[in-house]
Structure formats: structure tokens, C-alpha cells
Design an enzyme around this catalytic site. Sequence first.
Site, mmCIF file in Angstrom:
data_model
loop_
_atom_site.group_PDB
_atom_site.id
_atom_site.type_symbol
_atom_site.label_atom_id
_atom_site.label_comp_id
_atom_site.label_asym_id
_atom_site.label_seq_id
_atom_site.Cartn_x
_atom_site.Cartn_y
_atom_site.Cartn_z
ATOM 1 N N GLY A 120 -18.588 41.034 -44.609
ATOM 2 C CA GLY A 120 -17.393 41.335 -43.703
ATOM 3 C C GLY A 120 -18.378 41.631 -42.253
ATOM 4 N N ASN A 161 -18.809 39.528 -39.970
ATOM 5 C CA ASN A 161 -17.611 38.954 -38.703
ATOM 6 C C ASN A 161 -16.428 39.790 -38.733
ATOM 7 O OD1 ASN A 161 -18.448 36.056 -37.607
ATOM 8 N ND2 ASN A 161 -19.176 35.850 -39.828
ATOM 9 N N ARG A 171 -5.584 27.055 -59.426
ATOM 10 C CA ARG A 171 -5.825 27.345 -57.797
ATOM 11 C C ARG A 171 -4.677 27.539 -57.258
ATOM 12 N NH1 ARG A 171 -9.891 26.782 -54.699
ATOM 13 N NH2 ARG A 171 -11.937 26.692 -56.064
ATOM 14 N N HIS A 187 -17.357 28.494 -39.241
ATOM 15 C CA HIS A 187 -18.388 27.708 -40.213
ATOM 16 C C HIS A 187 -19.868 27.856 -39.451
ATOM 17 C CE1 HIS A 187 -19.691 24.840 -42.997
ATOM 18 N NE2 HIS A 187 -20.466 24.156 -41.983
#
Length: 217
Positions: A15, A17, A64, A108
Site C-alpha cells: 500500500g 501508493n 473468478r 503499472h
Amino acid sequence: MNAQRRIVVLISGRGSNLGALLEARLPLQVVAVISHKADAAGLGLAQEWGIPTRVISAEAYAERTDFDRALQQAIDGFAPDLVVLAGFMRILTPEFVTHYQGRLLNIHPSLLPAFPGLHTHRRALAEGVAVHGCTVHFVTSELDRGPIVAQGVVPVWAGDDEASLAARVLSMEHRLFPHVLRAWVESRWVLEANGQVRWRDDSQEQNLRLLWAGDSQ
Ligand code: GRF
């Protein structure tokens, strides 16, 4: 007075960011932090800031699609304007991505379209690139291929290894994501119908869709 824009942040681990977004004290509301891992350290950070947290455990769902539906329900419970993936390391289903079309942002650790996917720093070193960095982009069903909002460039030095390069990119991430979100609140960039992101009048300093790291080692 306009209600503050609301974001939900998804994390998988540390965490940092998320921490950078909170430390930036942006003119927006982080209404929740959600993870698929109960031991994600970023959840503790969110709690320190008094932000509601939720864990949607991936192990609890065989499919998923079932996991993504549960995650979507948890997110929508907070009615966000934007969903922010800050170190969220799961590939999301097309249904989920479509539901949040145009309001799902990811950071990213590479200069996309170079090095989509994992191990970006190792691959950058192996390719011998002279510059590397990070990208904030919209999430689409094609992994790491969505419209780019902004990028941050860092130099690659001769003595770099994966750890030193990762650290330099991460510090750029901690500048880039708050920069992009502050500009989002101030409507200084828009996602256009043609799928391109346009920054308004990028001659002005704070409208830059490109950040450079200092050129000292
Ligand atoms: C960051 O490098 C991010 O770009 C990548 O995962 C890492 C997560 O870091 N997707 P943190 O959890 O924000 O510290």
C-alpha cells in the site's frame, strides 16, 4: 458547494501508493480501501487514516466471476466516482471491467506499452533500456493496454539491479498517481469518446502528462 469526488482504492499488499495518495491530501474523498488479502499491510494504513476497509477473500470463491461480482458489490456499496487500482495484483474479468468502463484507473511499473504484465524491472534491465518508469492508465479487458493518462520517466543507470530500479520507479509512482488524481478532480484531463485521454492546455506546468525524475543518480 460541490460534494467531493469519491474514490475507492483496491490494494493487494504494502500500500505505498495508497500512502502517497493519502499523504498528498488530495481534494477528494477516499471512501474505502478494499483488498482480496486480509493480511495486506495497506489495510492497516487505511484504518490509521480512519478509512473504511473491506476484505473480499479470493480464496472464498471458486470462480473468478463470483469473486469479481462480490468485489463489485462491495465497491458499489460506496458509490465511487472512480475506482483506483494501487498495487492491486489481480486480473479482472471483462464483466467487471465493463461495469467500471471509463472509471477504473491502474498504475503499472513500466512505460506502457513496453513491458505489460509482471517483472517489469527485470525485463527492462534485460533489454538494456536507458529509460524506464511507470504509467497511469484506464483498465480495459486487454491487460495493461487501456488508454494512458500520464507517465513518469526515470533513468536506468549502469549499476542498477532490479531492487534499485524498482525503488526509483516506485518513488516516481508516488509522484505520478497523486498528480493524475489531483488533475482529475480539477478536470484538467478527460477520457474522450475515441478512447484517448486529452489534457486541457498542456502548456501549463501542472498539466503535464509526463513527469521526469531528477537526472542525478
Ligand atoms: C507498484 O509498483 C505498482 O505499480 C504495482 O504493484 C506495486 C505495488 O506497490 N502494480 P504498493 O503496494 O503500492 O506499495
